[in-house]
Design a protein around this motif. Sequence first.
Motif, PDB file in Angstrom:
ATOM      1  N   ARG A 111       0.872  -1.177   0.000  1.00 22.53           N
ATOM      2  CA  ARG A 111       0.000   0.000   0.000  1.00 22.53           C
ATOM      3  C   ARG A 111       0.910   1.229   0.000  1.00 22.53           C
ATOM      4  O   ARG A 111       1.832   1.332   0.812  1.00 22.53           O
ATOM      5  CB  ARG A 111      -0.888   0.003   1.243  1.00 22.53           C
ATOM      6  N   PHE A 112       0.663   2.168  -0.922  1.00 25.43           N
ATOM      7  CA  PHE A 112       1.463   3.387  -0.993  1.00 25.43           C
ATOM      8  C   PHE A 112       0.678   4.535  -0.361  1.00 25.43           C
ATOM      9  O   PHE A 112      -0.490   4.756  -0.683  1.00 25.43           O
ATOM     10  CB  PHE A 112       1.811   3.720  -2.446  1.00 25.43           C
ATOM     11  N   LEU A 113       1.336   5.260   0.522  1.00 24.84           N
ATOM     12  CA  LEU A 113       0.780   6.452   1.142  1.00 24.84           C
ATOM     13  C   LEU A 113       1.541   7.653   0.597  1.00 24.84           C
ATOM     14  O   LEU A 113       2.767   7.635   0.525  1.00 24.84           O
ATOM     15  CB  LEU A 113       0.925   6.395   2.664  1.00 24.84           C
ATOM     16  N   GLU A 114       0.801   8.688   0.210  1.00 29.43           N
ATOM     17  CA  GLU A 114       1.422   9.818  -0.464  1.00 29.43           C
ATOM     18  C   GLU A 114       1.350  11.086   0.387  1.00 29.43           C
ATOM     19  O   GLU A 114       0.391  11.295   1.136  1.00 29.43           O
ATOM     20  CB  GLU A 114       0.737  10.064  -1.810  1.00 29.43           C
ATOM     21  N   PRO A 115       2.374  11.938   0.294  1.00 31.29           N
ATOM     22  CA  PRO A 115       2.346  13.213   1.031  1.00 31.29           C
ATOM     23  C   PRO A 115       1.106  14.022   0.683  1.00 31.29           C
ATOM     24  O   PRO A 115       0.645  14.020  -0.452  1.00 31.29           O
ATOM     25  CB  PRO A 115       3.624  13.917   0.540  1.00 31.29           C
ATOM     26  N   GLY A 116       0.554  14.675   1.696  1.00 33.01           N
ATOM     27  CA  GLY A 116      -0.613  15.514   1.480  1.00 33.01           C
ATOM     28  C   GLY A 116      -1.933  14.790   1.591  1.00 33.01           C
ATOM     29  O   GLY A 116      -2.990  15.415   1.494  1.00 33.01           O
ATOM     30  N   ARG A 117      -1.880  13.476   1.769  1.00 32.76           N
ATOM     31  CA  ARG A 117      -3.116  12.705   1.917  1.00 32.76           C
ATOM     32  C   ARG A 117      -3.186  12.136   3.326  1.00 32.76           C
ATOM     33  O   ARG A 117      -2.176  11.860   3.960  1.00 32.76           O
ATOM     34  CB  ARG A 117      -3.175  11.577   0.891  1.00 32.76           C
ATOM     35  N   GLY A 118      -4.392  11.943   3.805  1.00 36.92           N
ATOM     36  CA  GLY A 118      -4.577  11.444   5.160  1.00 36.92           C
ATOM     37  C   GLY A 118      -4.257   9.967   5.283  1.00 36.92           C
ATOM     38  O   GLY A 118      -4.222   9.233   4.293  1.00 36.92           O
ATOM     39  N   ILE A 119      -4.007   9.536   6.511  1.00 36.18           N
ATOM     40  CA  ILE A 119      -3.798   8.122   6.800  1.00 36.18           C
ATOM     41  C   ILE A 119      -4.751   7.706   7.910  1.00 36.18           C
ATOM     42  O   ILE A 119      -5.218   8.539   8.690  1.00 36.18           O
ATOM     43  CB  ILE A 119      -2.339   7.828   7.212  1.00 36.18           C
ATOM     44  N   THR A 120      -5.061   6.425   7.953  1.00 39.88           N
ATOM     45  CA  THR A 120      -5.972   5.890   8.959  1.00 39.88           C
ATOM     46  C   THR A 120      -5.353   4.653   9.590  1.00 39.88           C
ATOM     47  O   THR A 120      -4.434   4.040   9.010  1.00 39.88           O
ATOM     48  CB  THR A 120      -7.324   5.502   8.329  1.00 39.88           C
TER      49      THR A 120
END
Length: 294
Positions: A111-120
């Motif tokens: 799973r890729f998480l990108e800067p500027g987007r929320g995480i849960t």
Amino acid sequence: MSVARVAVVTSGAGVEHDVDLPLIVDALRADGLSAEPVVWNTASVTWERFDLAVIRSAWDYVERLDEFLTWADATAGVTRLWNPASVVRWNSDKHYLGELARRGVSVVPTRFLEPGRGITPADFDGADGVVVKPAVSAGALDTARYEPGRHANAARHARMLLDRGRSVMVQPYLPRVDEGERALVFVGGAFSHAIRKDPLLTEPGVIDNNLVPHLGVAPYRPTEPEIGTAVAALATVPSPVAPLFARVDLVLGNAGEPVVLELELIEPNLFLQTDPEGLGRFVEAVAARAGAAH
């Protein structure tokens, strides 16, 4: 007829610690080539005087990626660079794992998480825990694994990277990694040799950037499924010709199936000191490309 000139591209750390570097230079010279180690970011180097530049241990490229990619493009403009600059750029960011997965290659689910987007918290779910690392990394830098339920710690790690503008990978921790990682080396598109090595992330919740990256290295005979998975991964490389060198790192999934952990096309340790025949294959492939360029 003049002798073909080969730059074996390295870094300051490579000159000091790359055990394969002197083996390669000596073997190329013994094969009749003019070979020398060259630190990639040395300002005084005139790259056009070489018929071929072979990237081997530019181990600091992650810390100065933009500069390195600019160097690769510029060097490829005045001599033959292997692996090619376009392949270097593609392989420098592990988003390529998503491309492998879309093309049917068995990879560690990512799973890729990108800067500027929320995480849960759900981003860090994993029955056996998760591994968090940056999408641009090498040698387990800024990487750690987290035990099941440690969502807050994993999220804190991810947020630290995201706040620095870095994309983040979250992968399930695969317990069978304890059986060792497999590294399959290919030269000129053909399988050459393989090793098995001990897992790195043995202590949960710890980011240790001083880890020794290759522990317990031993020669290994891969299974047919492992070779098949590695070949499938290499088939996705965006290049009309096979890479001069490649290393495909595999681990075992929960059902014992091989899955791709990483596809190394920039500066991987090829473990040539463990396989004299592998060194010979590498020198032969370099000599062929140097001859074509000369």
